[in-house]
Design a protein around this motif. Sequence first.
Motif, PDB file in Angstrom:
ATOM      1  N   ILE A 130     -25.319 -34.305  -5.600  1.00 37.83           N
ATOM      2  CA  ILE A 130     -24.097 -34.920  -6.293  1.00 37.83           C
ATOM      3  C   ILE A 130     -24.060 -34.208  -7.813  1.00 37.83           C
ATOM      4  N   ASP A 131     -22.737 -33.719  -8.062  1.00 31.51           N
ATOM      5  CA  ASP A 131     -22.415 -33.268  -8.900  1.00 31.51           C
ATOM      6  C   ASP A 131     -21.960 -33.959 -10.276  1.00 31.51           C
ATOM      7  N   ASP A 132     -22.702 -34.311 -11.251  1.00 31.74           N
ATOM      8  CA  ASP A 132     -22.506 -35.361 -12.203  1.00 31.74           C
ATOM      9  C   ASP A 132     -22.908 -34.827 -13.612  1.00 31.74           C
ATOM     10  N   GLY A 133     -22.555 -33.217 -13.635  1.00 28.85           N
ATOM     11  CA  GLY A 133     -22.954 -32.635 -14.885  1.00 28.85           C
ATOM     12  C   GLY A 133     -21.821 -32.866 -16.119  1.00 28.85           C
ATOM     13  N   SER A 134     -21.169 -31.687 -16.435  1.00 32.18           N
ATOM     14  CA  SER A 134     -20.508 -31.580 -17.712  1.00 32.18           C
ATOM     15  C   SER A 134     -19.106 -32.162 -17.548  1.00 32.18           C
ATOM     16  N   HIS A 135     -18.605 -32.139 -16.323  1.00 33.51           N
ATOM     17  CA  HIS A 135     -17.475 -32.637 -15.829  1.00 33.51           C
ATOM     18  C   HIS A 135     -16.394 -31.359 -15.974  1.00 33.51           C
ATOM     19  N   ARG A 136     -16.758 -30.293 -16.827  1.00 32.74           N
ATOM     20  CA  ARG A 136     -15.794 -29.189 -17.176  1.00 32.74           C
ATOM     21  C   ARG A 136     -15.558 -28.620 -15.854  1.00 32.74           C
ATOM     22  N   SER A 137     -14.289 -28.032 -15.613  1.00 30.47           N
ATOM     23  CA  SER A 137     -13.853 -27.348 -14.341  1.00 30.47           C
ATOM     24  C   SER A 137     -14.783 -26.182 -14.218  1.00 30.47           C
ATOM     25  N   SER A 138     -14.914 -25.318 -15.431  1.00 28.92           N
ATOM     26  CA  SER A 138     -15.792 -24.348 -14.889  1.00 28.92           C
ATOM     27  C   SER A 138     -17.086 -24.470 -14.478  1.00 28.92           C
ATOM     28  N   TRP A 178      -6.191 -23.941 -12.577  1.00 24.78           N
ATOM     29  CA  TRP A 178      -7.507 -23.684 -12.685  1.00 24.78           C
ATOM     30  C   TRP A 178      -8.520 -24.685 -13.050  1.00 24.78           C
ATOM     31  N   SER A 179      -8.058 -25.980 -12.628  1.00 21.22           N
ATOM     32  CA  SER A 179      -8.813 -26.848 -12.823  1.00 21.22           C
ATOM     33  C   SER A 179      -9.699 -27.241 -11.588  1.00 21.22           C
ATOM     34  N   SER A 180     -10.670 -27.936 -11.647  1.00 20.09           N
ATOM     35  CA  SER A 180     -11.585 -28.224 -10.863  1.00 20.09           C
ATOM     36  C   SER A 180     -10.776 -28.998  -9.528  1.00 20.09           C
ATOM     37  N   MET A 181      -9.815 -29.833  -9.851  1.00 22.42           N
ATOM     38  CA  MET A 181      -9.093 -30.617  -8.863  1.00 22.42           C
ATOM     39  C   MET A 181      -8.198 -29.453  -7.913  1.00 22.42           C
ATOM     40  N   SER A 182      -7.679 -28.334  -8.781  1.00 24.54           N
ATOM     41  CA  SER A 182      -6.846 -27.553  -7.914  1.00 24.54           C
ATOM     42  C   SER A 182      -7.860 -26.557  -7.243  1.00 24.54           C
ATOM     43  N   PHE A 183      -8.988 -26.357  -7.636  1.00 23.88           N
ATOM     44  CA  PHE A 183     -10.015 -25.589  -6.819  1.00 23.88           C
ATOM     45  C   PHE A 183     -10.324 -26.303  -5.556  1.00 23.88           C
ATOM     46  N   LEU A 184     -10.599 -27.781  -5.805  1.00 19.16           N
ATOM     47  CA  LEU A 184     -11.071 -28.401  -4.512  1.00 19.16           C
ATOM     48  C   LEU A 184     -10.006 -28.727  -3.613  1.00 19.16           C
ATOM     49  N   LYS A 185      -8.782 -28.752  -4.088  1.00 15.05           N
ATOM     50  CA  LYS A 185      -7.477 -28.967  -3.247  1.00 15.05           C
ATOM     51  C   LYS A 185      -7.497 -27.506  -2.491  1.00 15.05           C
ATOM     52  N   ARG A 186      -7.613 -26.532  -3.045  1.00 13.83           N
ATOM     53  CA  ARG A 186      -7.458 -25.046  -2.481  1.00 13.83           C
ATOM     54  C   ARG A 186      -8.554 -25.235  -1.219  1.00 13.83           C
TER      55      ARG A 186
END
Length: 416
Positions: A130-138, A178-186
């Motif tokens: 479970i990733d509940d860290g900084s929430h920053r995309s990087s 380059w957001s985390s959502m864009s990465f996950l959708k990719r």
Amino acid sequence: MPERRASISGNLNEMNQEPATQTLADLYASHQGKVSDKWTVYLKVYEELFRSYRASRLRLLEIGIQNGGSLEIWGLYFGNASVLVGCDINVACTQLRYDDPRIHVVVGDANTDEAERAIAVHSEGFDLIIDDGSHRSSDIIRSFARYFPRLEQGGIFVVEDLHCSYWQEFEGGLVDPWSSMSFLKRLADVINHEHWGTPYHRAEILRSFESRYGTALDEESLAQIHSIEFYNSVCVIRKRAQADNELGPRVVAGKDAITAAEVLLAQRGAHAVPEAQNANGWSVLPPLPEDELLELRSQKNNLLQVQAEWRGEVERLHAGMGMKDQQLHQAQQESQQAQQQLQRIQQDSQQAQQQLHQAGQELQQTQQQLKNTQTRVEERDGQLAALENELRAIRASTSWRLTSPMRKLAHFLRRR
């Protein structure tokens, strides 16, 4: 060092046991220990996702534990879990203490080799991350690239608080490529790799994230992404063996068909083979859309800069034209004044010419008068000369000499 298991599937018998009666929401409602906070929808989603794992001896890794309360609740929810590891960058987490020997805390940046090694001391692999860290995309993308290979087949990788992906302060935006959502959708495209119709590896479609964040997933790990599910602010990625993630042969059942019967029957057991897409402009890489967008935005910014420079130049030209207009207006005024002066000069010249003409006429008259006077003088001079000649003739005459004593006597008498 704990041994890494091949798959969580080895605990299927335990997973099928009767789950505990308390739901995750019940445990949060009654919890009195260390603080933990989750959004309501998370508890509903997690109950649905994790219920079948409660009886298993799973290994859990949670990135970002804040006050540590979630580890206590996970310990209660997963009563048969073998190890629960939490990692947090906040040094204050070194003060966390637990009575449950299964719970371990690693303090450090989860996206460093040092922290990863410290986590691996407690377990080489995990069944639930479970990733509940900084929430920053990087950080989200780097954490996934670093720890998804440590997720066992059959395991689940969860990313929380993805609403932050839409906010600039967390390196995101609604259409930020380059957001985390864009990465996950990719990653949905990665799952469908066998249908691309191109010779590209799965990692090719993630190159821009690799370049931007300095991280990458190997082809083997990408091939084990089984599914991606999105909930409100949550993404769930399941991992299975590559063979379980392929489309597989076509299953055709039955004998009677009113259309395409021969085609369907001929395709029984066949594997899907996509047509080559090498000529499809939307399938040719590079560039990736985000890289092309970045280049286009760079060109746009350059054009805007040039436009601003042009506008500045136009404004300067307008200002110069304004000065020129003032100068022209002043020149026009000066020209008008000069024309007026010229008119006055012309008028004066005309008057002078008239005066000159009049003076000429007067001169002519004077010259004529002078000529007439000279003529009269000449006439008088002639007369005078004649008189003088006549006088000399008289004086030279005998009578003048004879009468000389008489003139003297007369002169003497006049004087007396």
